[in-house]
Write an enzyme that holds these catalytic residues in place. Structure first.
Site, mmCIF file in Angstrom:
data_model
loop_
_atom_site.group_PDB
_atom_site.id
_atom_site.type_symbol
_atom_site.label_atom_id
_atom_site.label_comp_id
_atom_site.label_asym_id
_atom_site.label_seq_id
_atom_site.Cartn_x
_atom_site.Cartn_y
_atom_site.Cartn_z
ATOM 1 N N ASP A 13 40.553 -0.377 74.722
ATOM 2 C CA ASP A 13 39.867 -1.783 74.309
ATOM 3 C C ASP A 13 40.508 -2.822 75.368
ATOM 4 O O ASP A 13 40.664 -4.071 74.860
ATOM 5 C CB ASP A 13 39.675 -1.942 72.905
ATOM 6 C CG ASP A 13 38.981 -0.937 72.101
ATOM 7 O OD1 ASP A 13 38.238 -0.335 72.627
ATOM 8 O OD2 ASP A 13 39.655 -0.547 71.176
ATOM 9 N N LYS A 16 38.569 -2.780 80.019
ATOM 10 C CA LYS A 16 38.393 -1.968 81.428
ATOM 11 C C LYS A 16 37.050 -2.076 81.681
ATOM 12 O O LYS A 16 36.826 -2.075 83.142
ATOM 13 C CB LYS A 16 38.760 -0.327 81.073
ATOM 14 C CG LYS A 16 39.986 -0.064 80.849
ATOM 15 C CD LYS A 16 40.311 1.241 80.482
ATOM 16 C CE LYS A 16 39.779 1.804 79.013
ATOM 17 N NZ LYS A 16 40.060 1.218 77.895
ATOM 18 N N GLY A 40 33.511 2.772 74.376
ATOM 19 C CA GLY A 40 32.728 1.407 74.493
ATOM 20 C C GLY A 40 32.952 0.537 75.506
ATOM 21 O O GLY A 40 34.301 -0.090 75.477
ATOM 22 N N HIS A 41 32.372 0.133 76.405
ATOM 23 C CA HIS A 41 32.452 -0.986 77.259
ATOM 24 C C HIS A 41 31.300 -1.984 77.219
ATOM 25 O O HIS A 41 30.448 -1.739 76.791
ATOM 26 C CB HIS A 41 32.402 -0.545 78.646
ATOM 27 C CG HIS A 41 33.480 0.386 79.135
ATOM 28 N ND1 HIS A 41 34.611 0.506 78.592
ATOM 29 C CD2 HIS A 41 33.110 1.399 80.166
ATOM 30 C CE1 HIS A 41 35.299 1.534 79.344
ATOM 31 N NE2 HIS A 41 34.561 1.968 80.106
ATOM 32 N N GLN A 223 39.586 5.025 76.680
ATOM 33 C CA GLN A 223 40.790 4.685 75.817
ATOM 34 C C GLN A 223 41.925 4.163 76.657
ATOM 35 O O GLN A 223 41.808 3.471 77.559
ATOM 36 C CB GLN A 223 40.992 6.212 75.409
ATOM 37 C CG GLN A 223 39.971 6.561 74.072
ATOM 38 C CD GLN A 223 38.798 7.245 74.829
ATOM 39 O OE1 GLN A 223 39.055 8.439 75.766
ATOM 40 N NE2 GLN A 223 37.669 7.040 74.602
ATOM 41 N N GLY A 414 37.711 -14.906 80.626
ATOM 42 C CA GLY A 414 36.454 -15.048 79.956
ATOM 43 C C GLY A 414 35.726 -13.755 79.974
ATOM 44 O O GLY A 414 36.128 -13.051 81.043
HETATM 45 P P1 IMP Z 1 38.721 10.120 68.721
HETATM 46 O O1 IMP Z 1 39.049 9.747 70.072
HETATM 47 O O2 IMP Z 1 37.354 9.999 68.196
HETATM 48 O O3 IMP Z 1 39.107 11.472 68.451
HETATM 49 O O4 IMP Z 1 39.783 9.088 68.030
HETATM 50 C C1 IMP Z 1 41.023 9.369 68.027
HETATM 51 C C2 IMP Z 1 41.843 7.959 68.133
HETATM 52 O O5 IMP Z 1 41.551 7.302 69.215
HETATM 53 C C3 IMP Z 1 41.299 7.070 66.820
HETATM 54 O O6 IMP Z 1 42.539 6.259 66.488
HETATM 55 C C4 IMP Z 1 40.461 6.137 67.591
HETATM 56 O O7 IMP Z 1 40.121 5.011 66.850
HETATM 57 C C5 IMP Z 1 40.998 5.980 69.009
HETATM 58 N N1 IMP Z 1 40.178 5.764 70.211
HETATM 59 C C6 IMP Z 1 39.054 6.476 70.659
HETATM 60 N N2 IMP Z 1 38.289 6.078 71.374
HETATM 61 C C7 IMP Z 1 38.658 4.728 71.617
HETATM 62 C C8 IMP Z 1 38.530 3.742 72.442
HETATM 63 O O8 IMP Z 1 37.528 3.872 73.231
HETATM 64 N N3 IMP Z 1 39.110 2.455 72.182
HETATM 65 C C9 IMP Z 1 40.097 2.460 71.070
HETATM 66 N N4 IMP Z 1 40.690 3.546 70.486
HETATM 67 C C10 IMP Z 1 39.907 4.699 70.793
#
Ligand code: IMP
Length: 425
Positions: A13, A16, A40-41, A223, A414
Site C-alpha cells: 500500500d 505502487k 489493490g491499486h 504487496q 497527491g
Molecule cells: P494474504 O496475502 O492474503 O495471504 O495475506 C497475508 C498478509 O499480507 C496479511 O497481513 C495481509 O493483510 C497482507 N497483504 C496481502 N496483500 C496486501 C496488499 O496488497 N497490501 C497490504 N497488505 C497486504
C-alpha cells in the site's frame, strides 16, 4: 534494452499503482510477477478512478501490453469480473497476456484461507481471505492447478480428483465444512477457460523477444518487502516474493536484464493485518493520519494501521532489493502535522540497531529511536516543482534520503499523475 522493477519497500500500500502507471509512460510492457487479487491499486487519471486487483497498472495506455507472469496466482472469476469492469469504463483490455504457468486459485483455496484463519483465532495472520496462501502452498507441494491445465480438461479433472480428495477430507474432518464436488468445479472452470483463451500466451518468450527488440519492460510488484515470504516479518507475510529477486523468477528473466530497481516508499508507514510494527501510532495523531491519508484497503476495505517513517525499514529494503532509487508517495498527508518524527534506529535491551535486527524477537520488542523534524503546515498539493515546496518539506525529504541511503527521485503530493515532483538525478 532494460527491464525496470518497481517494488514496495514497506508492508504494501505504498502507492505502487500510481508510480507504476506514471512510469508506464516510458515502457512497452508492464508485468505483474507475484501475488494475486490480494493486491489493490487505485489509479486516478483525469476524472477516471480505476481500482485494480490483478490486471497490471499500465492497462490505461493503449501502447502498453499488460502481462500476468508465471509467478502470479490467478482467480479466474475475479479476473474476468475485473476485465468486464474495465471494459465498461471504456478501456481496451484485448492485449492482456497471461502466462499458462500461473497457478489457479481454486474454490477450496478460498475456503481453506477462511477456515484456517478462524482456526488460528488470536494467532491469525489477518490474510485477505482470497486463497493466496493455500494456492502457493499447493504450488510448492506440487499439487497446484495451473492456467495451462484449463486447456486439457482431461488432465484438469485428473489432477482435481486427486487434490480434491485430500482437500475434502481436510475441509470436512478438520474444519467441519461441506465437501466440494469436482464436477461443479470442472463446469465452472471450463467456462472460464473459454473466456480466458484469447489472453493466454508464452509470456516468458514474449518478454525476451521484446527485450531483444529494444523494448522496455516494467516489472510490477504487489504487496511489499516486509510482506515477502523469505525476507519479511514471517509469519506475518504473504506467501510470495514481492522483493526484486521475485521479479526475476516471477517473469522468467535474469539479473542482466534489469538496470533500475525503484522502491515505492510512503512518507509514513502503514500495515494491514497482524504482525509487528515498531513505529505504529495508537493515539490521536495515528487516527488523524489514517483519516487524512484515507488509509483503508482497496481490496478488503480494512482500516490500515499507521506509523511514522521508519528509516531502518527503508535501509533494509534498499539492501534486499538492490534499490537504485526511491519514489516517495503521499508527502501531502504529512501537511496535517506540526512536528514529524522519523525513526532512525531501534532500541532493544539497551542496544541500538540501525540495521534490521537478525532475530524476530528483537524486532517484535524493539522501540523506535526517533528524531523530530519540523512540519510545514501548508497545503502542498498544488506544488509543481520540488524547489517550490516549503523548506521544511524539502528538509524532510532530504533527511529521509540521507537515512535511507538511496536517492529519492520522485515525490508525490497527491493522487493524480500531475501531482508528482521529479528531482534531478
Ligand atoms: P494474504 O496475502 O492474503 O495471504 O495475506 C497475508 C498478509 O499480507 C496479511 O497481513 C495481509 O493483510 C497482507 N497483504 C496481502 N496483500 C496486501 C496488499 O496488497 N497490501 C497490504 N497488505 C497486504
Amino acid at each position: 534494452m532494460p527491464a525496470w522493477i518497481v517494488v514496495g519497500t514497506q508492508w504494501g500500500d505504498e502507492g505502487k499503482g500510481k508510480a507504476t502507471d506514471l512510469l508506464a509512460d516510458d515502457v512497452d510492457y508492464v508485468v505483474r510477477y507475484q501475488g494475486g487479487n490480494n493486491a489493490g491499486h487505485t489509479i486516478i487519471v483525469g476524472d477516471t478512478t480505476l481500482k485494480l486487483h490483478l490486471v497490471p497498472s499500465g492497462v490505461m495506455y493503449s501502447d502498453v501490453t499488460p502481462v500476468i507472469g508465471d509467478g502470479v496466482v490467478l482467480d479466474p472469476g475475479v479476473l474476468l469480473d475485473e476485465l468486464d469492469a474495465l471494459v465498461e469504463q471504456g478501456l481496451d483490455v484485448s492485449n492482456l497476456k497471461i502466462s499458462g504457468n500461473a497457478h489457479l486459485i481454486m474454490p477450496y483455496h478460498r475456503e481453506l484461507d477462511r477456515v484456517t484463519e478462524r482456526y488460528l483465532g488470536r494467532q491469525k495472520l489477518g490474510t485477505t481471505k482470497r486463497g493466496i496462501g493455500p494456492t502457493y502452498a499447493d504450488k510448492a507441494a506440487r499439487v497446484g492447478m495451473r492456467v495451462q491445465d484449463l486447456y486439457d480438461m482431461k488432465i484438469f479433472r485428473q489432477k482435481l480428483d486427486v487434490v480434491l480428495k485430500e482437500k475434502n477430507a481436510t475441509l470436512s474432518r478438520v474444519y467441519n465444512r461441506l465437501p466440494m464436488k469436482a464436477a461443479d468445479i470442472e463446469t465452472e472452470y471450463a467456462v472460464y477457460a473459454e473466456r480466458l483463451r484469447p489472453y493466454i500466451a508464452d509470456t516468458m518468450s514474449l518478454l525476451h523477444d521484446a527485450l531483444e527488440d529494444g523494448r522496455n519492460v516494467l516489472l510490477e510488484g504487489a504487496q511489499g518487502t516486509l510482506l515477502d515470504l523469505d525476507h519479511g516479518t514471517y509469519p506475518f507475510v504473504t506467501s510470495s516474493n514481492p522483493v526484486a529477486g521475485g521479479a526475476l523468477t516471477g517473469a522468467g528473466l535474469g539479473p542482466k536484464h534489469v538496470d533500475r530497481v525503484i522502491g515505492i516508499t510512503k512518507a509514513y508507514v502503514t500495515r494491514v493485518g497482524s504482525g509487528p510494527f515498531p513505529t505504529e501510532l495508537h493515539d490521536a495523531i495515528g487516527e488523524r493520519m489514517t483519516d487524512v491519508g484515507q488509509e483503508y484497503g482497496t481490496t478488503t476495505g480494512r482500516r490500515r494501521r499507521v506509523g511514522w517513517f521508519d528509516a531502518v525499514v527503508a535501509r533494509y529494503a534498499a539492501r534486499v532489493n538492490g534499490l537504485t532509487e526511491h519514489f516517495l508517495t503521499k508527502l501531502d498527508v504529512l501537511s496535517a502535522f506540526g512536528t514529524l518524527k522519523v525513526c532512525r534506529a531501534y532500541r532493544y535491551q539497551g542496544e541500538e540497531y540501525d540495521h534490521f535486527p537478525p532475530h524476530q524477537s528483537i524486532f517484535h520488542h524493539a522501540t523506535p529511536v526517533y528524531e523530530e523534524v519540523s512540519g510545514w503546515n501548508d497545503d502542498i498539493t498544488g506544488v509543481t516543482q520540488f524547489a517550490q515546496l516549503p523548506k521544511e518539506a524539502q528538509a524532510y525529504v532530504d533527511r529521509l534520503e540521507e537515512l535511507a541511503g538511496v536517492p529519492i527521485r520522485w515525490v508525490s503530493v497527491g493522487p493524480k499523475r500531475s501531482q508528482t515532483l521529479e528531482r534531478a538525478a
